[in-house]
Design an enzyme around this catalytic site. Structure first.
Site, mmCIF file in Angstrom:
data_model
loop_
_atom_site.group_PDB
_atom_site.id
_atom_site.type_symbol
_atom_site.label_atom_id
_atom_site.label_comp_id
_atom_site.label_asym_id
_atom_site.label_seq_id
_atom_site.Cartn_x
_atom_site.Cartn_y
_atom_site.Cartn_z
ATOM 1 N N GLY A 299 -9.225 -26.231 -28.573
ATOM 2 C CA GLY A 299 -8.011 -26.701 -27.889
ATOM 3 C C GLY A 299 -8.283 -26.940 -26.413
ATOM 4 O O GLY A 299 -8.986 -26.164 -25.783
ATOM 5 N N ARG B 97 -12.439 -30.372 -32.998
ATOM 6 C CA ARG B 97 -12.781 -29.256 -33.884
ATOM 7 C C ARG B 97 -13.732 -29.845 -34.918
ATOM 8 O O ARG B 97 -13.543 -30.974 -35.365
ATOM 9 C CB ARG B 97 -11.525 -28.680 -34.520
ATOM 10 C CG ARG B 97 -10.591 -28.080 -33.464
ATOM 11 C CD ARG B 97 -9.598 -27.100 -34.045
ATOM 12 N NE ARG B 97 -9.163 -26.168 -33.016
ATOM 13 C CZ ARG B 97 -8.087 -26.347 -32.247
ATOM 14 N NH1 ARG B 97 -7.334 -27.415 -32.386
ATOM 15 N NH2 ARG B 97 -7.757 -25.447 -31.341
ATOM 16 N N ASP C 48 -12.311 -18.750 -28.456
ATOM 17 C CA ASP C 48 -13.210 -17.860 -29.204
ATOM 18 C C ASP C 48 -13.894 -18.565 -30.374
ATOM 19 O O ASP C 48 -15.038 -18.251 -30.704
ATOM 20 C CB ASP C 48 -12.494 -16.586 -29.650
ATOM 21 C CG ASP C 48 -11.290 -16.862 -30.517
ATOM 22 O OD1 ASP C 48 -10.754 -17.984 -30.462
ATOM 23 O OD2 ASP C 48 -10.876 -15.953 -31.257
ATOM 24 N N THR D 181 -8.676 -21.483 -22.564
ATOM 25 C CA THR D 181 -7.597 -21.531 -23.556
ATOM 26 C C THR D 181 -6.293 -21.098 -22.903
ATOM 27 O O THR D 181 -6.301 -20.188 -22.067
ATOM 28 C CB THR D 181 -7.880 -20.634 -24.785
ATOM 29 O OG1 THR D 181 -6.661 -20.431 -25.503
ATOM 30 C CG2 THR D 181 -8.418 -19.272 -24.409
ATOM 31 N N ASP E 83 -4.090 -19.563 -24.397
ATOM 32 C CA ASP E 83 -3.587 -18.385 -25.115
ATOM 33 C C ASP E 83 -3.942 -17.062 -24.425
ATOM 34 O O ASP E 83 -3.318 -16.040 -24.703
ATOM 35 C CB ASP E 83 -4.147 -18.357 -26.545
ATOM 36 C CG ASP E 83 -3.836 -19.640 -27.304
ATOM 37 O OD1 ASP E 83 -2.770 -20.227 -27.030
ATOM 38 O OD2 ASP E 83 -4.645 -20.056 -28.152
ATOM 39 N N ASP F 160 -6.242 -15.143 -25.034
ATOM 40 C CA ASP F 160 -6.501 -14.136 -26.072
ATOM 41 C C ASP F 160 -7.982 -13.760 -26.167
ATOM 42 O O ASP F 160 -8.476 -13.475 -27.245
ATOM 43 C CB ASP F 160 -6.009 -14.665 -27.429
ATOM 44 C CG ASP F 160 -6.655 -15.988 -27.804
ATOM 45 O OD1 ASP F 160 -7.281 -16.622 -26.926
ATOM 46 O OD2 ASP F 160 -6.543 -16.403 -28.963
ATOM 47 N N ARG G 277 -1.042 -18.887 -30.309
ATOM 48 C CA ARG G 277 -1.722 -18.597 -31.582
ATOM 49 C C ARG G 277 -1.359 -17.194 -32.066
ATOM 50 O O ARG G 277 -0.192 -16.895 -32.195
ATOM 51 C CB ARG G 277 -3.232 -18.796 -31.442
ATOM 52 C CG ARG G 277 -3.594 -20.255 -31.209
ATOM 53 C CD ARG G 277 -4.811 -20.656 -31.998
ATOM 54 N NE ARG G 277 -6.012 -20.064 -31.452
ATOM 55 C CZ ARG G 277 -7.222 -20.560 -31.622
ATOM 56 N NH1 ARG G 277 -7.387 -21.670 -32.330
ATOM 57 N NH2 ARG G 277 -8.274 -19.977 -31.121
HETATM 58 P P1 ADP Z 1 -11.085 -22.603 -29.898
HETATM 59 O O1 ADP Z 1 -12.444 -22.723 -29.309
HETATM 60 O O2 ADP Z 1 -10.030 -23.182 -29.018
HETATM 61 O O3 ADP Z 1 -10.805 -21.182 -30.352
HETATM 62 P P2 ADP Z 1 -11.486 -23.395 -32.697
HETATM 63 O O4 ADP Z 1 -11.271 -22.023 -33.221
HETATM 64 O O5 ADP Z 1 -10.859 -24.512 -33.428
HETATM 65 O O6 ADP Z 1 -11.027 -23.555 -31.174
HETATM 66 O O7 ADP Z 1 -13.071 -23.650 -32.652
HETATM 67 C C1 ADP Z 1 -13.583 -24.846 -32.113
HETATM 68 C C2 ADP Z 1 -14.839 -25.264 -32.836
HETATM 69 O O8 ADP Z 1 -15.867 -24.278 -32.693
HETATM 70 C C3 ADP Z 1 -14.706 -25.422 -34.351
HETATM 71 O O9 ADP Z 1 -14.114 -26.616 -34.752
HETATM 72 C C4 ADP Z 1 -16.165 -25.370 -34.769
HETATM 73 O O10 ADP Z 1 -16.823 -26.590 -34.523
HETATM 74 C C5 ADP Z 1 -16.725 -24.313 -33.822
HETATM 75 N N1 ADP Z 1 -16.756 -23.024 -34.536
HETATM 76 C C6 ADP Z 1 -15.709 -22.215 -34.803
HETATM 77 N N2 ADP Z 1 -16.096 -21.151 -35.535
HETATM 78 C C7 ADP Z 1 -17.415 -21.302 -35.757
HETATM 79 C C8 ADP Z 1 -18.418 -20.547 -36.451
HETATM 80 N N3 ADP Z 1 -18.118 -19.403 -37.073
HETATM 81 N N4 ADP Z 1 -19.682 -21.011 -36.446
HETATM 82 C C9 ADP Z 1 -19.998 -22.173 -35.826
HETATM 83 N N5 ADP Z 1 -19.104 -22.919 -35.157
HETATM 84 C C10 ADP Z 1 -17.847 -22.503 -35.115
#
Ligand code: ADP
Length: 320
Positions: A12, A73, A104, A126, A128, A130, A172
């Site tokens: 995000g 994502r 995260d 972020t 959030d 969090d 979230r």
């Molecule tokens: P944010 O970074 O805002 O928390 P997301 O949780 O959607 O957003 O994660 C962003 C991107 O990070 C995901 O679309 C993916 O490409 C990568 N990602 C998330 N979890 C994993 C994981 N366990 N292993 C590898 N890449 C990951």
């Protein structure tokens, strides 16, 4: 010796990401290094969609919301093949280290790269807030102020019409934004995922404030608990209340960063690059009691950041 680093924004978006990109690029230049920006997070990293970010490329962006590198994502990056393609792209471009700006989820991806031997530092971005390891994440303060000004407007109409308003804010699975929006708008009640919801208690609370002469009330609901419509229906069923519902939505993610976020992003961008130069990897930047610190990147998802109990108690004490 490090000559070339890369930066990407993932997950995000949040206000202040551009200020962080600028700080990464300018600190790299200050230290005689070049920066490449990968577009659309890990998608661009796997596809080799990159551009050189020189001094001018990051000029005039410090005040802009969103991210000039775009964000995305990517489920593909969660596969072994995805990580391998990313490694090939970094090798082909002779990139010595990577800075990942995101939440995260993005840091899990960054940890994968670090495990493959790529020097990586994460910058928490972020709205959030969090993420453990930092008191505040980039974008949180701006989102808080955006929500504050929107809710203040709703309060005007709530008071003019003697109404009960439920305002759903983002966050979230966490209640940082809801709690601080609630305190700063003088809400009667705040509903956060960290505290089990007791509808009966909420109705008693509203009833008590009405009895004391309050003609209107404001409830701030964190999106991670339930939808505002669900809460309205529960309040109707349990207490006979007729609440108006507003969902603030994505407006909270946009806009120019506040000075707090701009300065935080600038400090973290600079600190991330200086940490890479000192040989650090698999870490994230944090602001702890006003100081820049590093912690293991895994802390971002392994440690649950708790709400401040003093602030939770404050809503109960002041919102009656
Ligand atoms: P944010 O970074 O805002 O928390 P997301 O949780 O959607 O957003 O994660 C962003 C991107 O990070 C995901 O679309 C993916 O490409 C990568 N990602 C998330 N979890 C994993 C994981 N366990 N292993 C590898 N890449 C990951």
């Amino acid at each position: 010796m490090m000559k070339r680093i890369a930066v990407l924004t993932s997950g995000g978006d949040s206000p202040g990401m551009n200020a962080a990109i600028r700080a990464v690029v300018r600190t790299a230049l200050y230290n005689g290094m070049e920066t490449l920006g990968f577009m659309k997070g890990y998608e661009g990293l796997m596809d080799g969609d990159s551009m050189v970010l020189d001094r001018a490329a990051v000029g005039g962006i410090i005040h802009r919301g969103g991210t000039i590198l775009r964000t995305a994502r990517s489920d593909r990056f969660k596969t072994d093949a995805g990580v391998r393609s990313a490694l090939v792209q970094l090798e082909n471009r002779k990139i010595d280290a990577l800075v990942v700006i995101g939440g995260d989820g993005s840091f899990r991806g960054a940890a994968e790269m670090a495990a493959m031997g790529v020097p990586v530092v994460g910058i928490p971005g972020t709205i959030d807030n969090d993420m453990a390891g930092t008191d505040i994440t980039i974008g949180y303060d701006t989102a808080l102020n955006t929500a504050l000004s929107a809710v203040q407007k709703l309060r005007d109409t709530a008071s003019s019409h003697d109404r009960l308003f439920i305002v759903e804010v983002m966050g979230r699975d966490s209640g940082f934004l809801a709690l601080e929006v609630g305190i700063s708008t003088g809400a009667e009640y705040v509903v956060v995922p960290e505290i089990p919801l007791d509808i009966k208690k909420m109705c008693d609370h509203l009833h008590y404030s009405r009895k004391r002469g309050k003609t209107h009330s404001l409830i701030i609901l964190a999106e991670g608990v339930m939808s505002a419509t669900e809460l309205r229906n529960s309040l109707q069923d349990t207490g006979g209340y007729d609440a108006r519902v507003t969902v603030l939505g994505y407006i909270q993610r946009g806009g120019s960063p506040s000075s707090l976020d701009t300065i935080l992003a600038s400090r973290m961008g600079c600190f991330a690059v200086e940490s890479l130069l000192q040989g650090k990897s698999g870490v994230m930047t944090g602001s702890v009691c006003g100081r820049m610190e590093l912690c293991p990147i895994e802390d971002a998802w392994r440690i649950k950041k708790e709400l401040n109990p003093e602030l939770l108690a404050l809503v109960d004490k002041l919102g009656v």
